[in-house]
Write an enzyme that holds these catalytic residues in place. Sequence first.
Site, PDB file in Angstrom:
ATOM      1  N   VAL A  48      -9.056   4.309  12.048  1.00 49.72           N
ATOM      2  CA  VAL A  48      -8.430   4.495  10.973  1.00 49.72           C
ATOM      3  C   VAL A  48      -6.942   4.837  11.759  1.00 49.72           C
ATOM      4  CG1 VAL A  48     -10.381   4.352   9.780  1.00 49.72           C
ATOM      5  CG2 VAL A  48     -10.192   6.324  10.365  1.00 49.72           C
ATOM      6  N   LYS A  79       6.206  -1.117   3.802  1.00 48.77           N
ATOM      7  CA  LYS A  79       5.776  -0.538   3.372  1.00 48.77           C
ATOM      8  C   LYS A  79       6.999   0.878   2.258  1.00 48.77           C
ATOM      9  CE  LYS A  79       3.035   4.336   2.904  1.00 48.77           C
ATOM     10  NZ  LYS A  79       2.455   5.016   4.104  1.00 48.77           N
ATOM     11  N   PRO A  97       8.604   7.204  -3.108  1.00 47.48           N
ATOM     12  CA  PRO A  97       9.278   6.132  -2.587  1.00 47.48           C
ATOM     13  C   PRO A  97       9.852   6.971  -1.284  1.00 47.48           C
ATOM     14  CG  PRO A  97      10.506   6.710  -4.101  1.00 47.48           C
ATOM     15  CD  PRO A  97       9.559   7.634  -4.744  1.00 47.48           C
ATOM     16  N   LEU A 338      -6.047  14.512  16.181  1.00 44.96           N
ATOM     17  CA  LEU A 338      -7.264  15.116  15.973  1.00 44.96           C
ATOM     18  C   LEU A 338      -7.788  16.434  16.434  1.00 44.96           C
ATOM     19  CD1 LEU A 338      -9.129  11.117  15.046  1.00 44.96           C
ATOM     20  CD2 LEU A 338      -7.703  13.464  13.321  1.00 44.96           C
ATOM     21  N   ILE A 351      -0.199  10.086  12.552  1.00 40.98           N
ATOM     22  CA  ILE A 351       1.018   9.699  13.281  1.00 40.98           C
ATOM     23  C   ILE A 351       2.134  10.358  13.596  1.00 40.98           C
ATOM     24  CG2 ILE A 351       1.466   7.865  14.077  1.00 40.98           C
ATOM     25  CD1 ILE A 351      -0.969   6.153  12.874  1.00 40.98           C
TER      26      ILE A 351
END
Length: 508
Positions: A48, A79, A97, A338, A351
Amino acid sequence: MQNAIQHLVIAGGGTAGWMTAAAVSRAFAGSALKITLVESEEIGTIGVGEATVPSIHYFNLMLGIDQAHFMRTCQATFKLGIEFVDWGDVGGRYIHPFTTYGCDLNNIYFHELWLKYAGSMAARGETVSMDDYNLCCVAARRGRFIHPVGGVPAPVGLLNYAFQFDASLYAGFLRGYSESRGVTRVEGKIAQVLQNGETGDIQALIMEDGRSVEGDLFVDCSGRQALLIGQTLKSAYEDWRHWLPCDRAIAVPCANVEEPVPYTRSTADAAGWRWRIPLQHRVGNGYVYSSPFLDDDGAERRLLDSLDGAALSAPRRISFVPGRRKEFWIKNCVAIGLASGFLEPLESTSIHLIQTAILKLLAFFPDKGFEPADIAAFNRHTQGEYELLRDFLILHYKITQRADTPFWRYCRDMDVPDAVREAIELFEARGRMLIRADHLFTGRSWLAVMLGQGLRPRGYDPLVDTIPDADLHAHMNSVRNYIDQATAAMPRHGDYLSRFCGQNSHAG
Ligand code: FAD
């Protein structure tokens, strides 16, 4: 040079492992540094991690990656921010935003102008939304996108953007990039981590079949297992569940039923929140929740009931503990991804943290002497980054007005770190922001969440009263009209994506 690191070994081939391999192979191109990455297909990756923040541009630029090629390969969409639904209260929505609001006047912050203006409009019975004064928010709501290159002129500010992409495809993409630059991939399970009997340094990874992968510097990208930094070098884990109560996630992709929108959506739910991330070929969905407040079956039902399209695979259950390692770099081992810690994906920051850890590793790249001052600086910086991001996430939960479930009552009433409490108090007085400039999320982001979730200061900056009301209203109108016209002229996101990537960008 005798003391130079000759062999760098990366344990793990998820997003963290391959991003590290790609960046280090690029930075050391033409040198004698040997890079080996060890991963196990059988163990696999977490699979994910689809939404990013704009800093990803710097990483891709550093690697010299062509954007259209990257977007095509990783099924990426643009995005402009995150839409938060039901967070302040049920029925409310706002966008966080990637660009600033409006434009300042006479050196007075735009949001202070807006506070006075919104107050005067409210007195006339009109509600004005801060979102209408932000280029990314309005473009996102209208489903529009265009590259800002040579684009929208000042003073309204440029459009800023990130990507939503398939993280497994991104890792595969970076694998190809790294292997073509000489990185060696070793397939198999690491069974043991061998330490030097005298120094405690890591000496080799011993594979299940007996092979040994020796190195001078090891990067632990083994994910939640933290094989090297945690299991071997015993860096303790700081647990932040009392501030970030979500500790489980369920993920499931579904079919696209509409043109992909240029933003991620986060919808607050009974015991956490659901993400919706539109990619070119599918939509990524997930439910992040708190296990003391909701069981796994209940969460799965709520997620499946919320899907727009048909589920494309069985839901996957993931558990995690929000928090961080006490030390990220010990001896000759650096943890990235992680293995170093985890902040829940509410603001798509993992990320970004991988990327900043890689940049720090390059900035403090050691020789075999492993300078303690370098290691201490790396650890201090990383700890600071984690804590700043953590505080911003906590803010979302703390300032909810929801009291409809035990989970939201817990969030509303919980104690928070001093920095969060002080930021809220400062804003509640006169709308002031005092967020560190080196924070990924500057005052503008804190403002988006605070105003978006219904926090209203008791007053505004007294300097605003130096501006005549007529000028204030004219300024607000011109900003709003400008954004309205600029976004009306932008192409639809889906059309732009198809043209840019040179392929059909959505199935619906
Ligand atoms: P992993 O992907 O788990 O990779 C670990 C690697 O180590 C694998 O290759 C595995 O095979 C290998 N390995 C482990 N043990 C062994 C062994 N014994 N022998 C050999 N190999 C081994 N981030 C974002 O930026 N945006 C998001 O929207 C986002 N959403 C997320 C949603 C959820 C629910 C979760 C949990 C995370 C999300 N993340 C997100 C975080 C993101 O997924 C991770 O930060 C990222 O994928 C990095 O993972 P990793 O490479 O550290 O670990």
